[in-house]
Every structure is written in structure tokens, then in C-alpha cells.
Design a protein around this motif. Sequence first.
Motif, PDB file in Angstrom:
ATOM      1  N   SER A 100     -10.022   0.797  13.595  1.00 28.86           N
ATOM      2  CA  SER A 100      -9.965  -0.535  12.979  1.00 28.86           C
ATOM      3  C   SER A 100     -10.357  -0.473  11.507  1.00 28.86           C
ATOM      4  N   THR A 101     -11.341   0.347  11.191  1.00 26.85           N
ATOM      5  CA  THR A 101     -11.783   0.490   9.799  1.00 26.85           C
ATOM      6  C   THR A 101     -10.675   1.089   8.940  1.00 26.85           C
ATOM      7  N   ILE A 102     -10.002   2.111   9.468  1.00 20.28           N
ATOM      8  CA  ILE A 102      -8.899   2.739   8.723  1.00 20.28           C
ATOM      9  C   ILE A 102      -7.772   1.741   8.493  1.00 20.28           C
ATOM     10  N   CYS A 103      -7.384   1.013   9.538  1.00 13.97           N
ATOM     11  CA  CYS A 103      -6.276   0.057   9.417  1.00 13.97           C
ATOM     12  C   CYS A 103      -6.625  -1.070   8.448  1.00 13.97           C
ATOM     13  N   THR A 104      -7.852  -1.574   8.526  1.00 19.51           N
ATOM     14  CA  THR A 104      -8.272  -2.651   7.621  1.00 19.51           C
ATOM     15  C   THR A 104      -8.288  -2.179   6.177  1.00 19.51           C
ATOM     16  N   THR A 105      -8.781  -0.961   5.954  1.00 15.48           N
ATOM     17  CA  THR A 105      -8.808  -0.410   4.592  1.00 15.48           C
ATOM     18  C   THR A 105      -7.400  -0.225   4.049  1.00 15.48           C
ATOM     19  N   LEU A 106      -6.495   0.271   4.891  1.00 19.80           N
ATOM     20  CA  LEU A 106      -5.106   0.453   4.449  1.00 19.80           C
ATOM     21  C   LEU A 106      -4.447  -0.882   4.121  1.00 19.80           C
ATOM     22  N   LEU A 107      -4.751  -1.919   4.890  1.00 17.60           N
ATOM     23  CA  LEU A 107      -4.201  -3.249   4.593  1.00 17.60           C
ATOM     24  C   LEU A 107      -4.722  -3.750   3.257  1.00 17.60           C
ATOM     25  N   LEU A 108      -6.014  -3.566   3.002  1.00 14.36           N
ATOM     26  CA  LEU A 108      -6.592  -3.958   1.717  1.00 14.36           C
ATOM     27  C   LEU A 108      -5.947  -3.176   0.583  1.00 14.36           C
ATOM     28  N   PHE A 109      -5.733  -1.890   0.801  1.00  9.19           N
ATOM     29  CA  PHE A 109      -5.085  -1.021  -0.174  1.00  9.19           C
ATOM     30  C   PHE A 109      -3.647  -1.476  -0.429  1.00  9.19           C
ATOM     31  N   ASP A 110      -2.946  -1.874   0.635  1.00  9.30           N
ATOM     32  CA  ASP A 110      -1.559  -2.315   0.512  1.00  9.30           C
ATOM     33  C   ASP A 110      -1.441  -3.569  -0.339  1.00  9.30           C
ATOM     34  N   THR A 111      -2.403  -4.472  -0.227  1.00 11.98           N
ATOM     35  CA  THR A 111      -2.337  -5.696  -1.040  1.00 11.98           C
ATOM     36  C   THR A 111      -2.374  -5.360  -2.528  1.00 11.98           C
ATOM     37  N   GLU A 112      -3.142  -4.349  -2.896  1.00 13.13           N
ATOM     38  CA  GLU A 112      -3.221  -3.973  -4.300  1.00 13.13           C
ATOM     39  C   GLU A 112      -1.954  -3.244  -4.746  1.00 13.13           C
ATOM     40  N   VAL A 113      -1.403  -2.396  -3.876  1.00 14.19           N
ATOM     41  CA  VAL A 113      -0.130  -1.729  -4.177  1.00 14.19           C
ATOM     42  C   VAL A 113       0.967  -2.772  -4.384  1.00 14.19           C
ATOM     43  N   PHE A 114       1.005  -3.756  -3.504  1.00 13.65           N
ATOM     44  CA  PHE A 114       2.011  -4.816  -3.611  1.00 13.65           C
ATOM     45  C   PHE A 114       1.814  -5.625  -4.887  1.00 13.65           C
ATOM     46  N   HIS A 115       0.567  -5.842  -5.247  1.00 15.79           N
ATOM     47  CA  HIS A 115       0.264  -6.581  -6.477  1.00 15.79           C
ATOM     48  C   HIS A 115       0.798  -5.854  -7.707  1.00 15.79           C
ATOM     49  N   ARG A 116       0.656  -4.551  -7.735  1.00 13.24           N
ATOM     50  CA  ARG A 116       1.029  -3.783  -8.927  1.00 13.24           C
ATOM     51  C   ARG A 116       2.504  -3.419  -8.969  1.00 13.24           C
ATOM     52  N   PHE A 117       3.094  -3.102  -7.809  1.00 12.83           N
ATOM     53  CA  PHE A 117       4.438  -2.538  -7.804  1.00 12.83           C
ATOM     54  C   PHE A 117       5.453  -3.311  -6.972  1.00 12.83           C
ATOM     55  N   ASN A 118       5.004  -4.379  -6.303  1.00 14.81           N
ATOM     56  CA  ASN A 118       5.884  -5.154  -5.436  1.00 14.81           C
ATOM     57  C   ASN A 118       6.477  -4.285  -4.319  1.00 14.81           C
ATOM     58  N   LEU A 119       5.724  -3.298  -3.901  1.00 13.72           N
ATOM     59  CA  LEU A 119       6.118  -2.394  -2.826  1.00 13.72           C
ATOM     60  C   LEU A 119       4.993  -2.338  -1.805  1.00 13.72           C
ATOM     61  N   HIS A 120       5.355  -2.029  -0.563  1.00 14.51           N
ATOM     62  CA  HIS A 120       4.345  -1.776   0.454  1.00 14.51           C
ATOM     63  C   HIS A 120       4.169  -0.265   0.619  1.00 14.51           C
ATOM     64  N   LEU A 121       3.105   0.131   1.267  1.00 12.60           N
ATOM     65  CA  LEU A 121       2.790   1.546   1.418  1.00 12.60           C
ATOM     66  C   LEU A 121       3.876   2.290   2.188  1.00 12.60           C
ATOM     67  N   SER A 122       4.218   3.454   1.706  1.00  6.09           N
ATOM     68  CA  SER A 122       5.090   4.392   2.412  1.00  6.09           C
ATOM     69  C   SER A 122       4.562   5.788   2.090  1.00  6.09           C
ATOM     70  N   SER A 123       5.141   6.797   2.677  1.00  3.67           N
ATOM     71  CA  SER A 123       4.645   8.157   2.440  1.00  3.67           C
ATOM     72  C   SER A 123       4.769   8.556   0.970  1.00  3.67           C
ATOM     73  N   VAL A 124       5.906   8.196   0.332  1.00  5.64           N
ATOM     74  CA  VAL A 124       6.096   8.535  -1.075  1.00  5.64           C
ATOM     75  C   VAL A 124       5.139   7.750  -1.953  1.00  5.64           C
ATOM     76  N   VAL A 125       5.000   6.441  -1.682  1.00  3.93           N
ATOM     77  CA  VAL A 125       4.090   5.608  -2.475  1.00  3.93           C
ATOM     78  C   VAL A 125       2.655   6.103  -2.302  1.00  3.93           C
ATOM     79  N   TRP A 126       2.296   6.486  -1.088  1.00  2.00           N
ATOM     80  CA  TRP A 126       0.946   7.005  -0.842  1.00  2.00           C
ATOM     81  C   TRP A 126       0.690   8.261  -1.672  1.00  2.00           C
TER      82      TRP A 126
END
Length: 582
Positions: A100-126
Amino acid sequence: MMWFKKGTFSGKQYRDETSQKISWGHWFAFFNIIIAILIGARYAFLIDWPDTLGGKLYFFVSLFGHFSFSVFAIYLLVIFPLSFIVKNHRTFRGLTVILSTICTTLLLFDTEVFHRFNLHLSSVVWNLLVNPENGEMSRDWQIFFAPMPMILLVQMLFSRWSWEKLRSLERQKWLKKVGIFFTLTFIATHLIYAWADAYVYRPITMQRSNFPLSYPMTARSFLEKHGLLDGEQYTQKLEREGRLDALKIDYPKNKLSFAPMAEKPNVLIITVSGLRYDAISNGKMPKLAEFATSSTQFTHHYSSGNTNSAGLVGLFYGLNANYTDSILSNHTPSVLIEKLRAEKYQFGLFSATNFKESLFRQALFRGMKLPQSKLGNESAVKNFNKFMMARKTNEAWFAYLNLELQAKNEAEYDRTLGQIDRLIEDVLVNTPLNNTVVIITAEHGVTFNEMNEKERFNYFGRDEIQVPLLVYWKDLPVGIVEGLTSHTDVLPALMMNLFNVQNPLNDYSQGRNLFELKGDDWVLVSNYRWNVLIQPNGMQYHIDRKGNYKKFDRTYQEQSSKRPPLGLFLDVFKRENSFFEK
């Protein structure tokens, strides 16, 4: 049999402990659904917020439906099976807390990625963000993992508290009602989107990619099969108004200001759809080759896309082609055309196809009376010559001539080049070149490789995207420029050098000033799926919206490449989404 009764894994004890873990898992999943919804609410501040009440309500319905389903799906697929496999409840709860901690952290991380690049996390983006070539950038992104210990602590505290209070919690009846509510919102999310998709309700359809792992349902085929939707009419509407998930565009970012003009130069732009980069030669187009000797010829010039509309967006808007659908749906005017109208230029607009591209009537020349005439290049040139005869000689003018090069094979292509060459000569003979900027190029080239529609859409060979560019202007040196250039560089050059715009370049364009004659470090060719980054040596790097990556050499032969140019892609992402409204 005695071992089965006395062992720690006895039938009744095993069932009781498993039941207890499953019951606890429901409450722990509910807790994480609330956390996911609270974090997911941040996307409301990152997306193109809808203007209508229906669009706003859909956001909240989809927020509850999507994250409740996603969290519960993880519970069913991972935590629920662990309830049967892991016998020790402390170990079971510990594994659940870590997940749960990993998934929650990744969701928080995704919001910032989306904010900056309008993309969601993927292997290349990661890989791009966590292990970029720029170490400083890597440290910047590692900051977003700082809340992880706090998230772990909160998860552990709730895990312990809910386990100790499980009997009391099990007596609560409202959790079942909440579960029904979440289920209904999930179903409503997909049904509402299917309706919006079928009836082209953009305040909802533009929210398709709001959340990670979001794939809302569509029902076009079902509705068309049962006679509830006219498929042909629907397709025509999309071609006319752009894709349904196109975002709003913020263009220009700020109101443009201009310094006074000492004189108003005339502007003639000629585009020949299908004209390839190697077409201008003494053997194929002798008249145009002769004109090139008195012009500035850009020999490594690329269109902004592999379709007519994509090329026009780069040429007249200075934007990447992935803005095409947004421009169509929002009827966005070009800053160049707006400036020409403000300066009261005489307009002469001529097209061999009667402006069949939706971009002309929906955005670029929207509100202007476009002439109707016979189809064909000869008719368009004839009407241009009439305009030149009838224009007021004491007023500045802007003319756009849109020609089309149609050929089924290379032999027919070469013959057609001669016809186009003579027609352009006729145009130039009737054009007073003093104080006139002449630009000759193509929306895109043409390939004769046998491909189906899907393959052609994904094709970015040089014969399709590298095009000729000739610029005739008294203030430009005559000669050949071998630096890498793009269609997006043309508009900035006109706005800065002809019309004295005072705003910074990134207020109205993603290109660079073509007339600086230095060439670009890289150019971007795109459509709504692919971004193709091209370097001066002709090497191409492709990345699509799902993070798929390919590499091609100058001859368009695919190369093996496990590691993409992460620093370059980071620059692409920063520039690509800079004009989407948020």
C-alpha cells in the motif's frame, strides 16, 4: 488426523484466521481508497477543468469510481490471495502495508509527473525521471519519495488500530452501503463516458486521460450496429472538429505586443502537398531550381507532421502537430493571420482542393470568405494571377497558394513535378518580388511504399516528412543552409523579423527563429500518437503516448536500442505540452 486437529493449520482455526484477515483487508482497502481519492483530487488542479456542470460532475463521479475500483482490484488480485497463503497475520499485514505504501507513493509521484509533462507513469517515463543523464534532475525527483516514511507510518498505525478494533468494526453496517456507492460510481463513470463519446460531449471526453490506468468504455460499435449512431456522420464530425480527448489550448500565452513597422512587406506562401525534399533539381524542377539560386534554400528541413493538417499547424501556428485536434475543437486562430488582419493586409487565398482540410475553415481562416472554384492546380494558379492583377498596388498583401501533387508511382510523380514547376514559374512571374517574402515548401512529402492506413499513419520516413524550403527575401543572404530546421521555425521568423513582435518566443511558438540560420539541435515531428525526435545526423527516436520507444537511422531502418536518449526526451516533454491549458 490428530495432527490436523492439533496443528496450527487446523481446519477451523485456519478458516477463522483467514476470515479475520479477509475482514481486516476490506477495512484496510477502504482506508486506502480514501487516501487514493484524496491524492487523486489533485488532478482537478492539473487538468483542463471543464466549463460545464456536466463535465465537473463527471470528474467527481470518475474520481470516486476509478480509484475505488483500482484499489479494490489490487486488493482482490494481491491481498485477498495472500489471506490464504500467508498464515501469520503480522506477516500478512506487514506485506499489505508495504504494498500500500509503494502504490500510494507512486500515485503521489504520478500526480507530479502529470503536472509537469501531461503524461502518466510508464517504464520509459520512469527511467527518464528517476535515472536521467542529468544527475541534478534525478535528485530533484527523488524528493518526491521523501513522504514515503510518513505514508508507511500512517499505514502501519491504521493497520494496527483496525486489527485491534476489528470486532467493533465488523459490527458496522455502513461499509456495505459505501461499497455499493463506489460500485455505482464506477459503473456510472463508464456509462456516462460511453454516452459522451457517442454524442460528442467534449467536456467529458477530454477527461479520458485524467487518471493513471484509466480506460473508459466506449460503445460506438454497439450503437452503430443497432442503428442508434450514424458511423459515417460521426467520423466526418471528428475529422472536422478534432478528436474527442483533445485538450483546450492556451495560445498565445499572453497578449502579443508589436513595435512599429518601418514598412509592410508582402507575403506569399506556397505549399505543395507531396513535394519531397529531393524534388528541387535541374532535372526534375528546373525553374524552381533556378529560383532557388536567388533564394535561401534550407536543405535539412522537416515538416511538423506526416499529414497536411499536421504540416499546416507547424507552418501557420509554430506549434507541434499534436496540437492539431485542440486547434480544431477550440477554433484557435493563428497569431500570424490575426496580425495580418490587424494590419489590414489584402488577402488572397487559393487552393487546388477548395480548402478541403478542416483546419482551414475551422480555425486558420475561420470567419473569412474562402473562394470557391474548380478543383485543380491550374484553377488555383489562375485565380492567384487574377488576384495579383486586381489587388491595390499601394497596400500590402498576403497570399497563400495551396497546391496538390498527386501520383500513384515514382514515374507519375516525376512527370507531375514538371507540371508543378511550370505552374510555380507562372506564379513567380506575376509576383512583384520587391518587398515581398516568398516561402515555398510542402505540408509533407509522399512515399510509394505499399502500406495500409494504420502503417501510413505510423510512418515517418524522410520521403514523408523531410520537405524542401525556399525563402526569398531581400534581408536574407542567398545560399544554402544545411542546419536542421522545422516548420515550427517559420512563424517565429515572420513574427520577429517582419512584424517586430516584442513578446518572448515561448509566448506564441515552440519553434526557433528560422532566419538566425544556425539550425536546430533537434526537431520534433508528431501526430496525436507519436513524437518523433530527429537529430542533425538524421537519427530518429520515436516515443508514443504509452511509452513505447523505437529508434531509426537516417535510411529509416529500425535499430536496436535499449536506452532512449533520456535528456532529449525530457526536453521534448517540456516543450510538447507547454500550450495546453491547465
